[in-house]
Design a protein around this motif. Structure first.
Motif, mmCIF file in Angstrom:
data_model
loop_
_atom_site.group_PDB
_atom_site.id
_atom_site.type_symbol
_atom_site.label_atom_id
_atom_site.label_comp_id
_atom_site.label_asym_id
_atom_site.label_seq_id
_atom_site.Cartn_x
_atom_site.Cartn_y
_atom_site.Cartn_z
ATOM 1 N N ALA A 98 -0.007 17.145 -1.745
ATOM 2 C CA ALA A 98 -1.209 16.799 -0.978
ATOM 3 C C ALA A 98 -2.429 16.741 -1.892
ATOM 4 O O ALA A 98 -3.267 15.830 -1.778
ATOM 5 C CB ALA A 98 -1.426 17.814 0.139
ATOM 6 N N GLN A 99 -2.532 17.721 -2.803
ATOM 7 C CA GLN A 99 -3.652 17.712 -3.735
ATOM 8 C C GLN A 99 -3.608 16.481 -4.637
ATOM 9 O O GLN A 99 -4.626 15.826 -4.885
ATOM 10 C CB GLN A 99 -3.634 18.983 -4.582
ATOM 11 N N THR A 100 -2.400 16.158 -5.131
ATOM 12 C CA THR A 100 -2.246 14.992 -6.009
ATOM 13 C C THR A 100 -2.584 13.704 -5.279
ATOM 14 O O THR A 100 -3.266 12.817 -5.822
ATOM 15 C CB THR A 100 -0.806 14.924 -6.548
ATOM 16 N N ARG A 101 -2.106 13.583 -4.035
ATOM 17 C CA ARG A 101 -2.388 12.375 -3.263
ATOM 18 C C ARG A 101 -3.883 12.235 -2.978
ATOM 19 O O ARG A 101 -4.437 11.140 -3.036
ATOM 20 C CB ARG A 101 -1.604 12.407 -1.950
ATOM 21 N N ASP A 161 8.561 15.725 2.482
ATOM 22 C CA ASP A 161 7.959 15.632 3.816
ATOM 23 C C ASP A 161 8.323 16.887 4.604
ATOM 24 O O ASP A 161 9.483 17.100 4.956
ATOM 25 C CB ASP A 161 8.464 14.382 4.527
ATOM 26 N N LEU A 162 7.331 17.724 4.880
ATOM 27 C CA LEU A 162 7.601 19.008 5.536
ATOM 28 C C LEU A 162 8.211 18.832 6.913
ATOM 29 O O LEU A 162 9.090 19.605 7.315
ATOM 30 C CB LEU A 162 6.306 19.826 5.645
ATOM 31 N N ALA A 202 9.363 24.442 -0.889
ATOM 32 C CA ALA A 202 8.953 23.170 -0.280
ATOM 33 C C ALA A 202 7.486 23.200 0.120
ATOM 34 O O ALA A 202 6.761 22.208 -0.030
ATOM 35 C CB ALA A 202 9.828 22.875 0.942
ATOM 36 N N LEU A 203 7.008 24.352 0.623
ATOM 37 C CA LEU A 203 5.601 24.472 1.010
ATOM 38 C C LEU A 203 4.682 24.340 -0.202
ATOM 39 O O LEU A 203 3.627 23.684 -0.134
ATOM 40 C CB LEU A 203 5.364 25.817 1.701
#
Length: 702
Positions: free
Chosen positions: A379-382, A228-229, A371-372
């Motif tokens: 995000a792509q996987t989700r 979580d960024l 982390a980025l």
């Protein structure tokens, strides 16, 4: 007991023996009270020793103290820091139910800090028997009256040499004269609470020192263990600022469409007294042209004093806006892209950045870059997972609907076949009943005429007439034929209802009478509305308006009516069963009812008209917690095997997607549920949207 109390006791007794006996009794009672006080004190001390949680200690203390002193309320009050002892809140209490709670109440008393705080710091104890006759300042009396206090006992809670709060014992029911033993006992409790407060402070200091030793490792670990960024940025900014003793640490993000000339701070940790830059929009037309390329290649900027540097004037102006005197800026790279900057600001004065500090910030920035990248991959996987899950859900729902539609089609064929097979013999019976009635009348008439002309038949004929009870047959035979006529009519109505409900010959759009569909559905459900084997009876109230023929898929709309009416019957049946088996007092029984209303709604221009069908029950309603799920596929509140959870989902699809209509509901606990079905009277290829339908239906209140 003191000498004065003993003398008063001696005067009340008739002789020395009585006096000594009374003295022994009172001494025993006093010893018992002291014993109970000591036991309570030991319990509080034990709780302090076994727990470092102030909330648990406070709760145990106020409960024990209130019960032992038989007070109306005992509460722990905490002063806000930097409030000058004029503000605070009650953080724990034990109070009798008939008096108001003080818990979490914000208290402001501008008299206290000026007139009372200094005395409590010195250990003052306030014991007031009646606040209305104690000479208190009006502002202080108003605060006590807010909580219905008539008498109070206040003991300070000290954390070392700081007044942390107050231990308050309240009598609300009336005045009370506080005993010396009660005051002394409450003071002992407060002293031990002070020890607990000091222990909590020491634990906090030790914890802080330990965290400082682990700070650097904590930053790196947090980056590695969290995806979580926001959490990573916030933790990093806090730890880096503390470790470097900087005034501000911020994470800056570039707007991808700005050419590196604009962006905003998305996270920061800033020392109190300096402005926050969080979410501040920054536009620096110098950066994209003069600096961005260098940062993309890993440039690090360490400026000791921005006022004595080679920075462009436009860049200095941006830094001055945020009170920056010295800064250390390291690029945040997401792969090969310059995502943002990690900024360390010294605002109070210039600062010479040390090599180890720069190296430390570079390491932090490298881990943030990892982390980025991880966040981007996540995000792509989700997104892909969500799309796959949505596709799978849609496929499952479509498959289930197809199976359900196939079952309904088979059921419709079966119903139509049964209706056809029953219809043929019923028509035969129904058609011959008229002849049977006429023949019966002719034969009975002939028999009566024969009896008139031959009143005294041959003995064998008379015996036979008496044996078969000829008079009863002549009376009952017409009634029997009439009953057969009624039964045949009933069977014909049922067959007609089955044919109307299935409508296999009307799979395409047709203009039909909606009321016929509703009536046929009610006929099929008649065995559940008025069952002979149960006392549950449901009254159906029909309030039909003047509707034209509606263009629709008749069998599909009948399925919608069946689903909604079945749910209403199930709800009313469950309510009836719950009332029968409830152990609570029986409520006033109300008749179970289903109300069906229809009406025609025309828009303001008079060009579009829509049929409204409202089906309402007077049951217990749908719980608010599940109302949002009613139209979800497979959601059901019925027991396993009693429902598929597809009825309302399919109904919604039929009304909204197949007919361009609207299906909604309103339900209030204890008031029942009403479903609102709205479909156009004429179907057109350019059906109106859902939003237009909502605006259209808003002309009538639901």
């Amino acid at each position: 007991m003191d000498s004065k109390q003993l003398e008063q006791l001696r005067q009340c007794c008739r002789d020395r023996a009585a006096f000594e006996q009374m003295q022994q009794i009172l001494s025993a009672e006093l010893e018992q009270v002291q014993f109970e006080h000591q036991r309570a004190l030991f319990r509080v001390i034990a709780k302090i020793r076994e727990s470092l949680d102030l909330e648990t200690i406070f709760k145990t203390t106020v409960t024990e103290l209130r019960q032992l002193l038989n007070a109306d309320r005992v509460a722990v009050f905490k002063f806000y820091r930097n409030s000058g002892y004029n503000d605070g809140t009650f953080v724990s209490e034990d109070v009798l139910p008939r008096f108001p709670s003080t818990l979490s109440e914000h208290v402001h008393d501008h008299c206290f800090g000026q007139q009372y705080a200094i005395h409590y710091l010195g250990g003052r104890i306030q014991a007031i028997a009646d606040i209305q006759n104690a000479g208190l300042q009006p502002c202080h009396v108003d605060v006590l009256a807010k909580f219905q206090v008539r008498a109070n006992l206040i003991v300070p809670l000290l954390q070392s040499d700081r007044l942390w709060g107050l231990l308050c014992v309240h009598q609300c029911s009336g005045p009370r004269l506080w005993k010396t033993t009660e005051i002394e006992f409450t003071k002992q409790i407060a002293d031990h609470l002070g020890v607990a407060l000091q222990q909590a402070k020491l634990v906090e200091q030790i914890t802080t020192q330990a965290n400082q030793q682990k700070a650097l490792l904590s930053v790196v670990s947090k980056i590695r263990e969290s995806l979580d960024l926001e959490t990573i940025f916030k933790s990093t900014a806090r730890e880096v600022r503390r470790l470097l003793d900087a005034d501000r640490v911020g994470v800056f993000w570039f707007d991808p469409d700005s050419g590196y000339d604009a962006g905003q701070f998305v996270s920061e940790d800033v020392l109190s007294g300096f402005d926050s830059v969080l979410a501040a929009k920054v536009e620096d037309h110098c950066f994209g042209e003069n600096y961005s390329l260098h940062y993309r290649h890993g440039r690090i900027q360490a400026i000791d004093d921005v006022h004595n540097s080679s920075l462009k004037a436009c860049h200095v102006e941006v830094l001055r806006r945020f009170q920056v005197r010295a800064n250390l800026v390291v690029p945040l790279l997401q792969g090969d892209m310059l995502w943002g900057l990690l900024c360390i600001h010294q605002c109070a004065h210039p600062r010479r950045w040390q090599a180890q500090e720069i190296e430390f910030v570079m390491q932090i920035a490298n881990h943030l870059g990892i982390a980025l990248q991880q966040a981007e991959l996540l995000a792509q996987t989700r997104t892909q997972s969500a799309e796959l899950a949505q596709t799978l859900s849609e496929l499952q729902a479509a498959q289930t609907r197809l199976i359900h539609q196939e079952k309904m089609s088979s059921l419709g064929q079966l119903v139509a076949g049964v209706a056809h097979e029953i219809n043929n013999p019923v028509n035969f019976i129904y058609g011959n009943l008229n002849y049977a009635n006429q023949y019966a009348k002719d034969l009975l008439g002939l028999l009566m005429l024969y009896q008139q002309h031959y009143p005294n038949p041959h003995g064998e004929l008379g015996d036979r007439a008496e044996q078969i009870d000829l008079e009863f047959i002549m009376e009952d035979f017409p009634r029997m034929l009439n009953s057969m006529q009624i039964g045949a009519d009933r069977i014909r109505q049922i067959v007609l209802s089955l044919r109307t409900f299935s409508r296999l010959d009307e799979a395409d759009m047709k203009f039909v009478d909606i009321h016929d569909g509703l009536d046929s559905t009610l006929m099929i459900l008649q065995h559940r509305l008025n069952p002979k084997t149960s006392q549950i009876s449901i009254e159906v109230i029909k309030d039909y308006g003047n509707l034209p023929l509606i263009e629709c898929y008749p069998s599909q709309l009948n399925q919608v009516f069946m689903n909604i009416l079945t749910n209403a019957i199930d709800a009313l049946t469950r309510d009836e069963e719950s009332e029968k088996h409830s152990l609570s007092p029986k409520p006033i029984h109300k008749a179970k009812q289903i109300t069906i209303r229809t009406e025609l709604l025309t828009d303001a221009q008079g060009t579009n008209s829509r049929a409204i069908i409202r089906i309402a029950d007077n049951g217990s309603g749908v719980p608010e917690a599940i109302q949002s799920q009613l139209f979800n596929p497979f959601f059901t509140t019925k027991p396993i095997g009693k429902g598929t959870g597809l009825g309302l989902s399919i109904s919604h699809q039929i009304v909204v997607e197949r007919h361009g209509g609207l299906l909604k509901y309103v339900s209030q606990p204890g008031q029942g549920t009403e479903f609102w079905i709205e479909i156009p009277t004429h179907q057109v290829s350019h059906q109106i949207s859902s939003d237009q339908a909502l605006n259209f239906s808003a002309q009538l209140p639901l």
